[in-house]
Design an enzyme around this catalytic site. Structure first.
Site, PDB file in Angstrom:
ATOM      1  CG  HIS A   1      -3.676  56.273 -31.397  1.00 51.07           C
ATOM      2  ND1 HIS A   1      -4.103  56.756 -32.608  1.00 51.07           N
ATOM      3  CD2 HIS A   1      -3.993  57.222 -30.482  1.00 51.07           C
ATOM      4  CE1 HIS A   1      -4.640  57.949 -32.432  1.00 51.07           C
ATOM      5  NE2 HIS A   1      -4.587  58.249 -31.153  1.00 51.07           N
ATOM      6  NE  ARG A   2      -8.886  59.160 -30.534  1.00 46.91           N
ATOM      7  CZ  ARG A   2      -9.553  60.177 -31.068  1.00 46.91           C
ATOM      8  NH1 ARG A   2     -10.477  59.964 -31.983  1.00 46.91           N
ATOM      9  NH2 ARG A   2      -9.296  61.407 -30.689  1.00 46.91           N
TER      10      ARG A   2
ATOM     11  CB  SER B   1      -8.879  38.068 -36.620  1.00 47.53           C
ATOM     12  OG  SER B   1      -9.906  37.336 -35.999  1.00 47.53           O
ATOM     13  CB  SER B   2      -8.235  33.118 -34.184  1.00 49.90           C
ATOM     14  OG  SER B   2      -9.374  33.605 -33.511  1.00 49.90           O
ATOM     15  CB  CYS B   3     -12.447  34.917 -37.555  1.00 53.34           C
ATOM     16  SG  CYS B   3     -12.030  36.474 -38.326  1.00 53.34           S
TER      17      CYS B   3
ATOM     18  CE1 TYR C   1     -11.944  42.491 -38.832  1.00 51.80           C
ATOM     19  CE2 TYR C   1     -11.807  40.282 -37.907  1.00 51.80           C
ATOM     20  CZ  TYR C   1     -11.394  41.595 -37.924  1.00 51.80           C
ATOM     21  OH  TYR C   1     -10.446  42.025 -37.026  1.00 51.80           O
TER      22      TYR C   1
ATOM     23  CE  LYS D   1      -8.177  42.214 -39.411  1.00 49.46           C
ATOM     24  NZ  LYS D   1      -7.089  43.157 -39.157  1.00 49.46           N
TER      25      LYS D   1
ATOM     26  CG  ASN E   1     -12.297  35.371 -29.726  1.00 51.44           C
ATOM     27  OD1 ASN E   1     -11.797  34.877 -30.740  1.00 51.44           O
ATOM     28  ND2 ASN E   1     -13.596  35.465 -29.565  1.00 51.44           N
TER      29      ASN E   1
ATOM     30  CG  HIS F   1     -15.279  40.795 -29.725  1.00 53.84           C
ATOM     31  ND1 HIS F   1     -14.634  41.972 -30.014  1.00 53.84           N
ATOM     32  CD2 HIS F   1     -15.240  40.059 -30.859  1.00 53.84           C
ATOM     33  CE1 HIS F   1     -14.223  41.938 -31.272  1.00 53.84           C
ATOM     34  NE2 HIS F   1     -14.576  40.793 -31.812  1.00 53.84           N
TER      35      HIS F   1
ATOM     36  CD1 TRP G   1     -27.421  37.262 -27.040  1.00 50.76           C
ATOM     37  CD2 TRP G   1     -25.828  37.881 -28.495  1.00 50.76           C
ATOM     38  NE1 TRP G   1     -27.540  38.602 -27.251  1.00 50.76           N
ATOM     39  CE2 TRP G   1     -26.594  39.014 -28.129  1.00 50.76           C
ATOM     40  CE3 TRP G   1     -24.775  38.028 -29.399  1.00 50.76           C
ATOM     41  CZ2 TRP G   1     -26.314  40.278 -28.654  1.00 50.76           C
ATOM     42  CZ3 TRP G   1     -24.501  39.279 -29.914  1.00 50.76           C
ATOM     43  CH2 TRP G   1     -25.259  40.396 -29.550  1.00 50.76           C
TER      44      TRP G   1
ATOM     45  NE  ARG H   1     -15.824  32.233 -30.502  1.00 46.43           N
ATOM     46  CZ  ARG H   1     -16.536  31.267 -31.113  1.00 46.43           C
ATOM     47  NH1 ARG H   1     -16.252  29.990 -30.919  1.00 46.43           N
ATOM     48  NH2 ARG H   1     -17.525  31.588 -31.939  1.00 46.43           N
TER      49      ARG H   1
HETATM   50  O1  GFB Z   1     -17.145  37.354 -29.113  1.00 45.51           O
HETATM   51  P1  GFB Z   1     -18.083  37.039 -30.196  1.00 45.51           P
HETATM   52  O2  GFB Z   1     -19.049  38.084 -30.618  1.00 45.51           O
HETATM   53  O3  GFB Z   1     -17.280  36.624 -31.469  1.00 45.51           O
HETATM   54  O4  GFB Z   1     -18.977  35.761 -29.764  1.00 45.51           O
HETATM   55  P2  GFB Z   1     -16.781  35.317 -32.245  1.00 45.51           P
HETATM   56  C1  GFB Z   1     -18.409  34.599 -29.231  1.00 45.51           C
HETATM   57  C2  GFB Z   1     -19.505  33.647 -28.787  1.00 45.51           C
HETATM   58  O5  GFB Z   1     -20.153  34.198 -27.631  1.00 45.51           O
HETATM   59  C3  GFB Z   1     -20.605  33.373 -29.817  1.00 45.51           C
HETATM   60  C4  GFB Z   1     -21.568  34.144 -27.798  1.00 45.51           C
HETATM   61  O6  GFB Z   1     -20.985  32.019 -29.749  1.00 45.51           O
HETATM   62  C5  GFB Z   1     -21.740  34.281 -29.315  1.00 45.51           C
HETATM   63  O7  GFB Z   1     -23.043  33.818 -29.693  1.00 45.51           O
HETATM   64  N1  GFB Z   1     -22.206  35.197 -26.998  1.00 45.51           N
HETATM   65  C6  GFB Z   1     -22.998  34.983 -25.930  1.00 45.51           C
HETATM   66  C7  GFB Z   1     -22.161  36.525 -27.207  1.00 45.51           C
HETATM   67  N2  GFB Z   1     -23.496  36.113 -25.456  1.00 45.51           N
HETATM   68  C8  GFB Z   1     -22.983  37.109 -26.220  1.00 45.51           C
HETATM   69  C9  GFB Z   1     -23.144  38.530 -26.203  1.00 45.51           C
HETATM   70  O8  GFB Z   1     -23.852  39.109 -25.397  1.00 45.51           O
HETATM   71  N3  GFB Z   1     -22.422  39.236 -27.139  1.00 45.51           N
HETATM   72  C10 GFB Z   1     -21.629  38.617 -28.047  1.00 45.51           C
HETATM   73  N4  GFB Z   1     -20.955  39.377 -28.925  1.00 45.51           N
HETATM   74  N5  GFB Z   1     -21.483  37.267 -28.105  1.00 45.51           N
HETATM   75  C11 GFB Z   1     -15.844  37.193 -33.734  1.00 45.51           C
HETATM   76  C12 GFB Z   1     -15.791  37.384 -35.205  1.00 45.51           C
HETATM   77  O9  GFB Z   1     -16.385  35.943 -33.599  1.00 45.51           O
HETATM   78  O10 GFB Z   1     -14.597  37.172 -33.090  1.00 45.51           O
HETATM   79  C13 GFB Z   1     -14.772  38.330 -35.624  1.00 45.51           C
HETATM   80  O11 GFB Z   1     -17.095  37.701 -35.645  1.00 45.51           O
HETATM   81  C14 GFB Z   1     -13.481  38.252 -34.876  1.00 45.51           C
HETATM   82  O12 GFB Z   1     -14.551  38.154 -36.990  1.00 45.51           O
HETATM   83  C15 GFB Z   1     -13.687  38.124 -33.407  1.00 45.51           C
HETATM   84  O13 GFB Z   1     -12.703  37.181 -35.324  1.00 45.51           O
HETATM   85  C16 GFB Z   1     -12.413  37.891 -32.625  1.00 45.51           C
HETATM   86  O14 GFB Z   1     -15.614  34.715 -31.544  1.00 45.51           O
HETATM   87  O15 GFB Z   1     -17.880  34.362 -32.553  1.00 45.51           O
END
Ligand code: GFB
Length: 316
Positions: free
Chosen positions: A12-13, A108-110, A137, A141, A166, A180, A203, A210
């Site tokens: 819940h948090r 999760s969609s992953c 992960y 899931k 996401n 994320h 990044w 997405r």
């Molecule tokens: O949201 P995110 O970390 O998760 O990254 P995923 C999505 C995309 O955004 C990737 C880019 O292509 C990242 O390289 N990105 C750009 C960034 N800048 C940034 C940043 O500053 N931070 C982050 N975090 N990303 C996760 C999975 O995948 O999604 C999990 O690892 C889970 O298992 C989750 O399913 C919903 O969509 O790539």
């Protein structure tokens, strides 16, 4: 679900759990059960059994787990697979043993293969290799879906699974090492604005696509499914629309800091090239998302600013 039923929100948090609690409270459910990590280690079957025996939840939203973005997933795979496999197993098992009426498990969609046909239909599960950055992960899931189906097959439990795309929204994680992309970008643009620096680093290449669903929409979908969905097959939950990371970064820039310049750090991973969910089954059941991405983003930035203001007030 009746208003006085005992409803356990496991997790819940977190982003999702807190949104489900807000939603249940808004609908005046008055027997919402929660347990903090300090009160109950969900990885401990004996502790979970003890808690279920004492509280006898009739409905369970299983939305607890170790979660994070692409960096956290690829650098801490042991935590992601261990914590999540145990949490799913203990709660599902206790829900069966203590005769919970219905359980909703959130994946999760992953879970879908890296090179999946798009948009992704539910039946594409286990048809190809997973994305390496989140394989641990995703396997946990997938095991959660199979747990629910196995308890349904062997014991007749009414356990259902939903796979959200996401997510983002109030109460998200803004820590740059574990967040994320959407909260990370809000923070990066905000800090650049405050520091007066023009460049913001995003990044990867900016080309991955997405799909983003506001967590209040997800909470709405979870209640909808808890009330009306009875199938063994998991069901996708999303908007059916996606955009590139570059387009997302431009949208965040426009909301937070329009004068910023976007730079791409191609040494960071892109992850899945695309993971757009096919939400046809959910639409057929009569559910659609309501919160547009730009509105949800502005609302999330407001929430972030309130936290910043609270932090500053505490320090003053
Ligand atoms: O949201 P995110 O970390 O998760 O990254 P995923 C999505 C995309 O955004 C990737 C880019 O292509 C990242 O390289 N990105 C750009 C960034 N800048 C940034 C940043 O500053 N931070 C982050 N975090 N990303 C996760 C999975 O995948 O999604 C999990 O690892 C889970 O298992 C989750 O399913 C919903 O969509 O790539």
């Amino acid at each position: 679900m009746e208003r006085n039923d005992r409803i356990f929100v496991a997790g819940h948090r977190g982003l999702v759990g807190s949104a489900i609690v807000r939603r249940l409270q808004a609908e005046r459910f008055d027997n919402i059960l929660t347990a903090t990590r300090e009160q109950l280690d969900l990885r401990d079957q004996a502790a979970v059994n003890y808690w279920f025996r004492a509280n006898r939840p009739e409905y369970v939203f299983l939305v607890a787990g170790t979660v994070g973005g692409i960096l956290a997933n690829s650098t801490r795979p042991a935590e992601f697979i261990y914590d999540n496999m145990l949490i799913h197993a203990t709660v599902v098992h206790a829900a069966h043993f203590f005769k919970t009426k219905k359980l909703l498990y959130l994946g999760s969609s992953c879970i879908y293969p890296r090179e999946c046909a798009q948009p992704i239909k539910e039946q594409y599960l286990l048809t190809g290799p997973l994305e390496p950055t989140n394989e641990a992960y995703a396997l946990a899931k997938i095991a959660g879906i199979k747990l629910c189906q196995s308890y349904r097959t062997q014991y007749g439990c009414n356990f259902i699974s939903a796979m959200p795309t996401n997510l983002y929204g109030s109460n998200d994680n803004f820590d740059l090492t574990s967040s994320h992309v959407l909260p990370a970008l809000i923070r990066k643009f905000h800090e650049a604005k405050v520091e007066g620096s023009r460049d913001v680093t995003v990044w990867g290449s900016g080309t991955p696509r997405r799909e983003f669903l506001h967590v209040d929409d997800l909470a709405d979908a979870c209640l909808f499914l808890m009330r009306s969905y009875e199938d063994a097959q998991h069901i996708n939950v999303g908007t059916g629309e996606d955009l590139t990371i570059r387009e997302l970064a431009e949208m965040v820039r426009d909301v937070v800091y329009p004068a910023a310049a976007i730079r791409f750090d191609r040494s960071k991973p892109d992850g899945m090239p695309r993971k757009l969910l096919d939400v046809g089954r959910l639409h057929e059941l009569g559910w659609r998302h309501r919160i547009d991405l730009r509105d949800g983003l502005a609302q999330t930035y407001d929430w972030f600013m309130q936290q910043v203001a609270c932090g500053e007030a505490m320090r003053a």
